[in-house]
Write an enzyme that holds these catalytic residues in place. Structure first.
Site, mmCIF file in Angstrom:
data_model
loop_
_atom_site.group_PDB
_atom_site.id
_atom_site.type_symbol
_atom_site.label_atom_id
_atom_site.label_comp_id
_atom_site.label_asym_id
_atom_site.label_seq_id
_atom_site.Cartn_x
_atom_site.Cartn_y
_atom_site.Cartn_z
ATOM 1 N N CYS A 1 0.840 -1.196 0.000
ATOM 2 C CA CYS A 1 0.000 0.000 0.000
ATOM 3 C C CYS A 1 0.885 1.260 0.000
ATOM 4 O O CYS A 1 1.468 1.583 -1.025
ATOM 5 C CB CYS A 1 -0.971 -0.041 1.175
ATOM 6 S SG CYS A 1 -2.374 1.099 1.007
ATOM 7 N N HIS B 1 -3.617 -5.187 0.010
ATOM 8 C CA HIS B 1 -3.214 -5.784 1.292
ATOM 9 C C HIS B 1 -3.326 -7.305 1.203
ATOM 10 O O HIS B 1 -4.324 -7.897 1.624
ATOM 11 C CB HIS B 1 -4.098 -5.251 2.418
ATOM 12 C CG HIS B 1 -3.792 -3.840 2.796
ATOM 13 N ND1 HIS B 1 -2.806 -3.505 3.703
ATOM 14 C CD2 HIS B 1 -4.323 -2.670 2.364
ATOM 15 C CE1 HIS B 1 -2.754 -2.192 3.829
ATOM 16 N NE2 HIS B 1 -3.655 -1.658 3.021
ATOM 17 N N GLU C 1 -1.906 -9.547 2.958
ATOM 18 C CA GLU C 1 -1.808 -10.246 4.241
ATOM 19 C C GLU C 1 -3.153 -10.786 4.727
ATOM 20 O O GLU C 1 -3.202 -11.734 5.515
ATOM 21 C CB GLU C 1 -1.195 -9.329 5.313
ATOM 22 C CG GLU C 1 -1.999 -8.101 5.676
ATOM 23 C CD GLU C 1 -1.665 -6.868 4.848
ATOM 24 O OE1 GLU C 1 -1.866 -5.748 5.344
ATOM 25 O OE2 GLU C 1 -1.223 -7.051 3.694
#
Length: 276
Positions: free
Chosen positions: A108, A245, A247
């Site tokens: 990001c 993102h 994750e």
């Protein structure tokens, strides 16, 4: 229970360790990067290594010897965030990783600072920045969509007190991946990941960045917004920034392909450094 037994075995019997420098500005808040920390550890299990994360306050890099602080790590990661504080330190981290060929992953905001760093020091766009940090930057390589240059070349400034909420990109979106890139080897032809950000890579600068050697390896299917940037592997072994993102999609069973590749690159860098 074999799947669980295999997971426990990997946790208890790592074959090595890689050291990751996470350069952020919320490092004093232990849960700020919780999902990211877990994704890195999941990727460590897939690569049979323990992942040791060192948290470095990006503000502490400004005005100091960056090599002294970041030298010796197997990879560098710059996570997301908002606001101006610590940005120049993150840019220094991206520059160090690029110049010293240390594996780099920007997530990001981490992708945006990598783009700013490349614009300043490789593409020759002096003073390049994000309008989030410098509204008067001569080269707004990162900006709100409604601030981009229009056809007449006039920078469209958002009015004070404008509707910031309407500019945020949220949720899962798909992007086409450029064949032959590192991103393509990781994701294949299409990547679909989750987002939570407001500022974007300014499409008016993409050609200049490409000409200087930055690879724009994924663009959203609808608006053609930048999703992934990277350096060619004949220039840098593993350098990538993603606007999303990843994750949030990692699991301890499978990891996530992006983090798995990143930790593999960190391990390879460690081995090369050991060979001298």
């Amino acid at each position: 229970l074999k799947r669980w037994d295999d997971l426990v075995y990997e946790v208890e019997h790592p074959q090595g360790e890689v050291r990751i420098a996470m350069v952020g500005k919320y490092v004093d808040l232990s849960d700020s990067y919780k999902s990211l920390n877990e994704a890195l550890r999941h990727a460590g299990l897939k690569n049979h290594v323990r992942v040791a994360i060192s948290y470095i306050d990006s503000e502490t890099l400004e005005g100091h010897d960056v090599a002294e602080r970041l030298g010796g790590f197997d990879a560098i990661l710059v996570p997301g965030g908002f606001g101006k504080r610590g940005i120049e330190g993150k840019i220094l981290a991206a520059q160090f990783a690029r110049e010293h060929k240390v594996p780099y992953l920007g997530i990001c905001l981490g992708m945006q600072v990598a783009t700013i760093e490349f614009a300043r020091h490789v593409a020759g766009l002096e003073g390049a920045n994000s309008t989030e940090f410098d509204p008067q930057t001569p080269h707004p390589v990162i900006a709100l969509i409604d601030e981009w240059l229009d056809a007449s070349g006039t920078l469209q400034k958002r009015s004070e007190g404008g509707d910031l909420g309407g500019t945020m990109r949220l949720g899962a979106q798909s992007a086409d991946v450029l064949p032959g890139t590192l991103a393509y080897r990781i994701y294949g032809p299409v990547v679909t990941e989750r987002h939570r950000h407001r500022y974007e890579a300014n499409t008016q600068y993409l050609d200049r960045l490409r000409q200087a050697g930055l690879v724009i390896s994924a663009l959203t299917q609808r608006e053609q917004l930048t999703e992934i940037v990277e350096l060619p592997q004949d220039v840098h072994p593993w350098y990538m920034g993603v606007q999303f993102h990843p994750e949030f999609k990692s699991t301890p069973w499978d990891g996530h392909p992006l983090f798995n590749a990143y930790i593999a690159a960190a391990l390879q860098h460690q081995r090369q450094e050991a060979r001298g």
